[in-house]
Design a protein around this motif. Structure first.
Motif, PDB file in Angstrom:
ATOM      1  N   ARG A 149       0.627  -1.352   0.070  1.00  0.00           N
ATOM      2  CA  ARG A 149      -0.099  -0.060  -0.150  1.00  0.00           C
ATOM      3  C   ARG A 149       0.998   1.703  -0.233  1.00  0.00           C
ATOM      4  O   ARG A 149       0.752   2.317   0.134  1.00  0.00           O
ATOM      5  N   THR A 150       2.045   1.194   0.419  1.00  0.00           N
ATOM      6  CA  THR A 150       2.372   2.713   0.246  1.00  0.00           C
ATOM      7  C   THR A 150       3.195   2.586  -0.596  1.00  0.00           C
ATOM      8  O   THR A 150       4.740   3.170  -1.176  1.00  0.00           O
ATOM      9  N   ARG A 151       3.859   1.326  -1.411  1.00  0.00           N
ATOM     10  CA  ARG A 151       4.087   1.518  -3.222  1.00  0.00           C
ATOM     11  C   ARG A 151       3.027   1.812  -3.775  1.00  0.00           C
ATOM     12  O   ARG A 151       3.860   2.137  -4.605  1.00  0.00           O
ATOM     13  N   VAL A 152       1.778   2.902  -3.570  1.00  0.00           N
ATOM     14  CA  VAL A 152       1.429   3.343  -4.700  1.00  0.00           C
ATOM     15  C   VAL A 152       1.831   4.157  -5.475  1.00  0.00           C
ATOM     16  O   VAL A 152       1.417   5.035  -4.087  1.00  0.00           O
ATOM     17  N   ARG A 153       1.706   4.119  -6.867  1.00  0.00           N
ATOM     18  CA  ARG A 153       2.230   5.750  -7.341  1.00  0.00           C
ATOM     19  C   ARG A 153       1.061   6.458  -8.388  1.00  0.00           C
ATOM     20  O   ARG A 153       0.502   4.843  -8.507  1.00  0.00           O
ATOM     21  N   ILE A 154       0.570   7.452  -8.610  1.00  0.00           N
ATOM     22  CA  ILE A 154       0.398   8.150  -9.818  1.00  0.00           C
ATOM     23  C   ILE A 154       1.095   7.845 -10.984  1.00  0.00           C
ATOM     24  O   ILE A 154       2.474   8.202 -10.747  1.00  0.00           O
ATOM     25  N   CYS A 155       0.688   7.364 -12.353  1.00  0.00           N
ATOM     26  CA  CYS A 155       1.918   7.737 -13.181  1.00  0.00           C
ATOM     27  C   CYS A 155       2.200   8.347 -13.651  1.00  0.00           C
ATOM     28  O   CYS A 155       1.004  10.120 -13.845  1.00  0.00           O
ATOM     29  N   GLY A 156       3.607   8.678 -13.931  1.00  0.00           N
ATOM     30  CA  GLY A 156       4.206  10.596 -14.260  1.00  0.00           C
ATOM     31  C   GLY A 156       3.515  10.740 -15.703  1.00  0.00           C
ATOM     32  O   GLY A 156       3.933  11.925 -16.304  1.00  0.00           O
ATOM     33  N   VAL A 162      -3.373   7.346 -13.968  1.00  0.00           N
ATOM     34  CA  VAL A 162      -3.877   5.681 -13.431  1.00  0.00           C
ATOM     35  C   VAL A 162      -2.769   5.434 -12.375  1.00  0.00           C
ATOM     36  O   VAL A 162      -1.491   5.672 -12.574  1.00  0.00           O
ATOM     37  N   PRO A 163      -3.264   4.930 -11.272  1.00  0.00           N
ATOM     38  CA  PRO A 163      -2.467   4.876 -10.256  1.00  0.00           C
ATOM     39  C   PRO A 163      -1.687   2.765 -10.663  1.00  0.00           C
ATOM     40  O   PRO A 163      -1.790   2.085 -11.094  1.00  0.00           O
ATOM     41  N   PHE A 164      -0.344   2.650  -9.881  1.00  0.00           N
ATOM     42  CA  PHE A 164       0.106   1.549 -10.372  1.00  0.00           C
ATOM     43  C   PHE A 164       1.116   0.857  -8.787  1.00  0.00           C
ATOM     44  O   PHE A 164       1.357   2.118  -7.903  1.00  0.00           O
ATOM     45  N   VAL A 165       1.444   0.003  -8.699  1.00  0.00           N
ATOM     46  CA  VAL A 165       2.060  -0.454  -7.706  1.00  0.00           C
ATOM     47  C   VAL A 165       3.442  -0.698  -7.703  1.00  0.00           C
ATOM     48  O   VAL A 165       4.125  -1.223  -8.959  1.00  0.00           O
ATOM     49  N   ASP A 166       4.913   0.674  -7.372  1.00  0.00           N
ATOM     50  CA  ASP A 166       5.853   0.171  -7.606  1.00  0.00           C
ATOM     51  C   ASP A 166       6.915  -1.008  -6.451  1.00  0.00           C
ATOM     52  O   ASP A 166       6.773  -0.062  -5.849  1.00  0.00           O
ATOM     53  N   ALA A 167       6.450  -1.794  -7.665  1.00  0.00           N
ATOM     54  CA  ALA A 167       7.789  -3.451  -7.483  1.00  0.00           C
ATOM     55  C   ALA A 167       9.345  -2.540  -7.587  1.00  0.00           C
ATOM     56  O   ALA A 167       9.926  -4.215  -7.000  1.00  0.00           O
ATOM     57  N   SER A 168       9.800  -1.982  -7.949  1.00  0.00           N
ATOM     58  CA  SER A 168      10.864  -2.094  -8.248  1.00  0.00           C
ATOM     59  C   SER A 168      11.826  -1.865  -6.625  1.00  0.00           C
ATOM     60  O   SER A 168      10.949  -1.601  -5.490  1.00  0.00           O
ATOM     61  N   ARG A 169      13.014  -2.571  -6.776  1.00  0.00           N
ATOM     62  CA  ARG A 169      14.232  -2.153  -5.797  1.00  0.00           C
ATOM     63  C   ARG A 169      14.479  -1.158  -5.239  1.00  0.00           C
ATOM     64  O   ARG A 169      14.391  -0.657  -4.179  1.00  0.00           O
ATOM     65  N   ALA A 170      14.686   0.136  -6.220  1.00  0.00           N
ATOM     66  CA  ALA A 170      15.157   1.522  -5.795  1.00  0.00           C
ATOM     67  C   ALA A 170      13.511   1.935  -5.079  1.00  0.00           C
ATOM     68  O   ALA A 170      14.395   3.183  -4.841  1.00  0.00           O
ATOM     69  N   GLY A 171      12.194   1.676  -5.454  1.00  0.00           N
ATOM     70  CA  GLY A 171      11.237   2.500  -5.340  1.00  0.00           C
ATOM     71  C   GLY A 171      11.588   3.677  -6.306  1.00  0.00           C
ATOM     72  O   GLY A 171      10.786   4.498  -6.132  1.00  0.00           O
TER      73      GLY A 171
END
Length: 201
Positions: A149-156, A162-171
């Protein structure tokens, strides 16, 4: 925006659904495209579109019957998911009415998966539209109850939103999908550089 990353290799049209790198709930939010523009594009324009999304999202084996009323409920759920995703990205509580709408959808019986005899594919029983929307709502609930839930971002991409979940290691992921919005924004930046005169020009 069209692109060449359609699942069958053809040129992908604006009306085609997007599932690249997306959680189920946010892929559903993406059925309204160009949210950041004055003219959003509705991919769920007809009941048949919702039936098609149910199959393409792998929430149903066969296209479920869908009425105009079903389509209306689906769009209401979609916008509650969009607003909840934005609230998560902004680290603020979602609106109570959106939580209630999502919970009502999730309370409907979900489709039941059955492993096919080949041991590698899944068939679904109970492929009603309400079952499909229940699966979408439950995916959002699972997300809200997880550390992601803390990794939810809005597309740049400002046209997307649209929201997405940033699962990248660096965030540091910026786009809902690098294949679509990321590529588009980079292409626009490249074209802008080509048309910007240098100091010595």
């Amino acid at each position: 925006m069209d692109d060449k990353d359609g699942r069958d290799g053809r040129q992908r049209a604006k009306a085609d659904f997007r599932f690249d790198d997306a959680r189920l709930c946010f892929a559903f939010a993406g059925t309204l495209a160009d949210r950041g523009t004055d003219t959003p594009f509705e991919r769920l324009a007809r009941p048949e579109d919702l039936s098609r999304w149910a199959v393409q999202s792998a929430c149903a084996t066969t296209p479920p019957p869908c009425t105009e009323a079903d389509l209306g409920r689906a769009r209401h759920l979609r916008e509650a998911i969009q607003r909840t995703g934005r609230a998560l990205a902004d680290t603020v509580p979602p609106a109570p009415e959106d939580i209630a709408l999502v919970n009502r959808a999730a309370a409907e019986p979900a489709s039941v998966p059955e492993l096919a005899p080949d041991g590698s594919t899944v068939r679904w029983h109970g492929d009603a539209v309400t079952s499909v929307l229940s699966m979408v709502a439950r995916d959002l609930i699972d997300l809200c109850a997880s550390d992601h839930r803390t990794r939810v971002r809005i597309c740049g991409n400002p046209d997307c939103g649209v929201p997405f979940v940033d699962a990248s290691r660096a965030g540091a992921r910026r786009w809902c999908s690098m294949k679509t919005c990321g590529a588009l924004v980079k292409k626009r930046a490249y074209r802008a550089r080509l048309h910007t005169p240098t100091d010595g020009a």
